[in-house]
Design an enzyme around this catalytic site. Structure first.
Site, PDB file in Angstrom:
ATOM      1  N   MET A  30       0.837  -1.197   0.000  1.00 25.88           N
ATOM      2  CA  MET A  30       0.000   0.000   0.000  1.00 25.88           C
ATOM      3  C   MET A  30       0.877   1.254   0.000  1.00 25.88           C
ATOM      4  SD  MET A  30      -3.481  -0.852   1.953  1.00 25.88           S
ATOM      5  CE  MET A  30      -2.948  -0.525   3.615  1.00 25.88           C
ATOM      6  N   HIS A  34       8.998   1.136   3.418  1.00 26.80           N
ATOM      7  CA  HIS A  34      10.083   1.167   4.400  1.00 26.80           C
ATOM      8  C   HIS A  34      10.923  -0.097   4.228  1.00 26.80           C
ATOM      9  CE1 HIS A  34       7.534  -1.663   6.484  1.00 26.80           C
ATOM     10  NE2 HIS A  34       6.572  -0.763   6.583  1.00 26.80           N
ATOM     11  N   GLU A  35      11.840  -0.302   5.155  1.00 32.01           N
ATOM     12  CA  GLU A  35      12.782  -1.417   5.063  1.00 32.01           C
ATOM     13  C   GLU A  35      12.069  -2.784   5.029  1.00 32.01           C
ATOM     14  OE1 GLU A  35      16.227  -3.221   4.456  1.00 32.01           O
ATOM     15  OE2 GLU A  35      15.857  -1.063   4.278  1.00 32.01           O
ATOM     16  N   HIS A  37       9.164  -3.458   3.475  1.00 31.42           N
ATOM     17  CA  HIS A  37       8.799  -3.657   2.067  1.00 31.42           C
ATOM     18  C   HIS A  37      10.057  -3.946   1.233  1.00 31.42           C
ATOM     19  CE1 HIS A  37       5.602  -0.743   3.516  1.00 31.42           C
ATOM     20  NE2 HIS A  37       4.852  -1.715   3.038  1.00 31.42           N
ATOM     21  N   LYS A 149       4.900 -10.007   9.092  1.00 32.04           N
ATOM     22  CA  LYS A 149       4.343  -8.914   9.910  1.00 32.04           C
ATOM     23  C   LYS A 149       2.813  -9.012   9.937  1.00 32.04           C
ATOM     24  CE  LYS A 149       3.616  -4.592  11.414  1.00 32.04           C
ATOM     25  NZ  LYS A 149       2.502  -4.133  10.637  1.00 32.04           N
ATOM     26  N   ASP A 150       2.232  -9.316   8.776  1.00 33.94           N
ATOM     27  CA  ASP A 150       0.789  -9.524   8.671  1.00 33.94           C
ATOM     28  C   ASP A 150       0.560 -11.030   8.530  1.00 33.94           C
ATOM     29  OD1 ASP A 150      -0.312  -6.561   8.138  1.00 33.94           O
ATOM     30  OD2 ASP A 150       1.589  -6.820   7.090  1.00 33.94           O
TER      31      ASP A 150
HETATM   32  P1  AMP Z   1       1.454  -2.911   3.482  1.00 34.33           P
HETATM   33  O1  AMP Z   1       2.016  -1.867   2.578  1.00 34.33           O
HETATM   34  O2  AMP Z   1       1.476  -2.524   4.935  1.00 34.33           O
HETATM   35  O3  AMP Z   1       0.130  -3.441   3.015  1.00 34.33           O
HETATM   36  O4  AMP Z   1       2.449  -4.137   3.410  1.00 34.33           O
HETATM   37  C1  AMP Z   1       2.806  -4.715   2.172  1.00 34.33           C
HETATM   38  C2  AMP Z   1       3.579  -5.979   2.443  1.00 34.33           C
HETATM   39  O5  AMP Z   1       4.756  -5.662   3.193  1.00 34.33           O
HETATM   40  C3  AMP Z   1       2.788  -7.000   3.277  1.00 34.33           C
HETATM   41  O6  AMP Z   1       3.049  -8.306   2.779  1.00 34.33           O
HETATM   42  C4  AMP Z   1       3.362  -6.807   4.659  1.00 34.33           C
HETATM   43  O7  AMP Z   1       3.281  -7.969   5.464  1.00 34.33           O
HETATM   44  C5  AMP Z   1       4.815  -6.486   4.346  1.00 34.33           C
HETATM   45  N1  AMP Z   1       5.416  -5.768   5.470  1.00 34.33           N
HETATM   46  C6  AMP Z   1       4.977  -4.622   6.061  1.00 34.33           C
HETATM   47  N2  AMP Z   1       5.752  -4.303   7.125  1.00 34.33           N
HETATM   48  C7  AMP Z   1       6.689  -5.286   7.215  1.00 34.33           C
HETATM   49  C8  AMP Z   1       7.769  -5.530   8.109  1.00 34.33           C
HETATM   50  N3  AMP Z   1       8.041  -4.727   9.138  1.00 34.33           N
HETATM   51  N4  AMP Z   1       8.537  -6.617   7.901  1.00 34.33           N
HETATM   52  C9  AMP Z   1       8.258  -7.462   6.872  1.00 34.33           C
HETATM   53  N5  AMP Z   1       7.257  -7.292   5.992  1.00 34.33           N
HETATM   54  C10 AMP Z   1       6.479  -6.216   6.161  1.00 34.33           C
END
Ligand code: AMP
Length: 280
Positions: A30, A34-35, A37, A149-150
């Site tokens: 989304m 950050h690190e 991603h 994380k998720d």
């Molecule tokens: P998001 O943009 O928050 O929807 O996350 C996109 C993808 O990045 C998802 O698969 C998350 O699980 C992964 N993600 C987000 N934060 C982290 C993190 N701290 N460590 C590892 N993967 C992450």
């Protein structure tokens, strides 16, 4: 690296790659990268010839009272992270490109999506499964990368891929943390300095829970109680849930046995953070 806004542009590029016999990895995000991603993008670049990153704040996974409008966005910064991490294509569509005004087809799941975040956010996983199915159909990846994380989302996507016969390998990647243990999240930017330092309680509590389970404690209630007690010692924390389930089935369990997920969702002010560990 290119940034495109339309489904057709992604399809055209991917078709060209496939014609050359190249493999494609997809990293759905989304944005506000950050690190965490970046670690997914790097893993995809290691394992696949070409990497597509989708950068889209998906409205269908937010309830009306949630943070869709305020969710942080910064495509320039995201482009830099993607470029540095080895992405070849960013798909950055507008809402109207992904959802026609009369859009009416959703992917509904029962089972792994029902517990944990599914209880507090009843339409969330319907939105996630729908948008991820669309992204799979748009980018036709060989592999897709999701963070632990998720963890529930990872389990939900694994179930969806199995049940709907998507010919895609799902790769789970470890949680990337700040130096004080807080899991990196785009939502951490919402926290005030006091909330930010209070939020470190999540990792501390989960580590104590993990130690207890690893020392042979078989009662999930005891592990839940330990984690809850530590989180409750932080006055700025308000617990949404602390729970232990099987993984990847996401069925609440009383006995710590086999592969289990200990997961928490906790509010700091109006910011809801999640974290977890998986054992076994
Ligand atoms: P998001 O943009 O928050 O929807 O996350 C996109 C993808 O990045 C998802 O698969 C998350 O699980 C992964 N993600 C987000 N934060 C982290 C993190 N701290 N460590 C590892 N993967 C992450």
């Amino acid at each position: 690296m290119r940034v495109v806004n339309t489904v057709n542009e992604v399809r055209k590029e991917v078709k060209e790659w496939k014609k050359q016999g190249l493999t494609v990895g997809l990293v759905p995000t989304m944005g506000f990268l950050h690190e965490g991603h970046a670690s997914l993008i790097r893993k995809a670049a290691e394992q696949c010839d070409r990497v597509v990153v989708s950068d889209f704040v998906n409205p269908t996974q937010f309830a009306p009272n949630e943070d869709l409008e305020s969710y942080p966005r910064d495509i320039e910064h995201d482009m830099k992270i993607c470029e540095e991490s080895g992405a070849d294509l960013i798909f950055h569509p507008g809402v109207e490109e992904m959802y026609c005004p009369d859009f009416s087809t959703y992917v509904n799941m029962t089972g792994p999506s029902d517990e944990l975040c599914g209880k507090s956010r009843p339409i969330h996983f319907r939105g996630v499964c729908t948008v991820v199915s669309k992204l799979f159909n748009i980018a036709s990846p060989d592999k897709a990368y999701f963070g632990q994380k998720d963890a529930q989302q990872l389990a939900v996507i694994m179930r969806m891929v199995r049940d709907l016969n998507f010919d895609i390998e799902i790769v789970g990647c470890p949680i990337i943390r700040e130096s004080d243990g807080l899991a990196k999240s785009s939502r951490n930017t919402y926290l005030s300095p006091e909330q930010r330092s209070a939020a470190t309680v999540l990792h501390r509590a989960l580590e104590e829970g993990r130690k207890l389970a690893e020392s042979g404690e078989k009662s999930a209630s005891a592990v839940i109680a330990k984690i809850t007690e530590i989180i409750e010692s932080e006055p700025l924390a308000r617990i949404d849930y602390v729970n232990v389930t099987s993984f990847p089935e996401i069925i609440p369990t009383e006995e710590i046995n086999g592969s289990i997920l200990a997961a928490v969702a906790v509010y700091f002010g109006s910011t809801r953070l999640i974290d977890n560990f998986i054992l076994g």
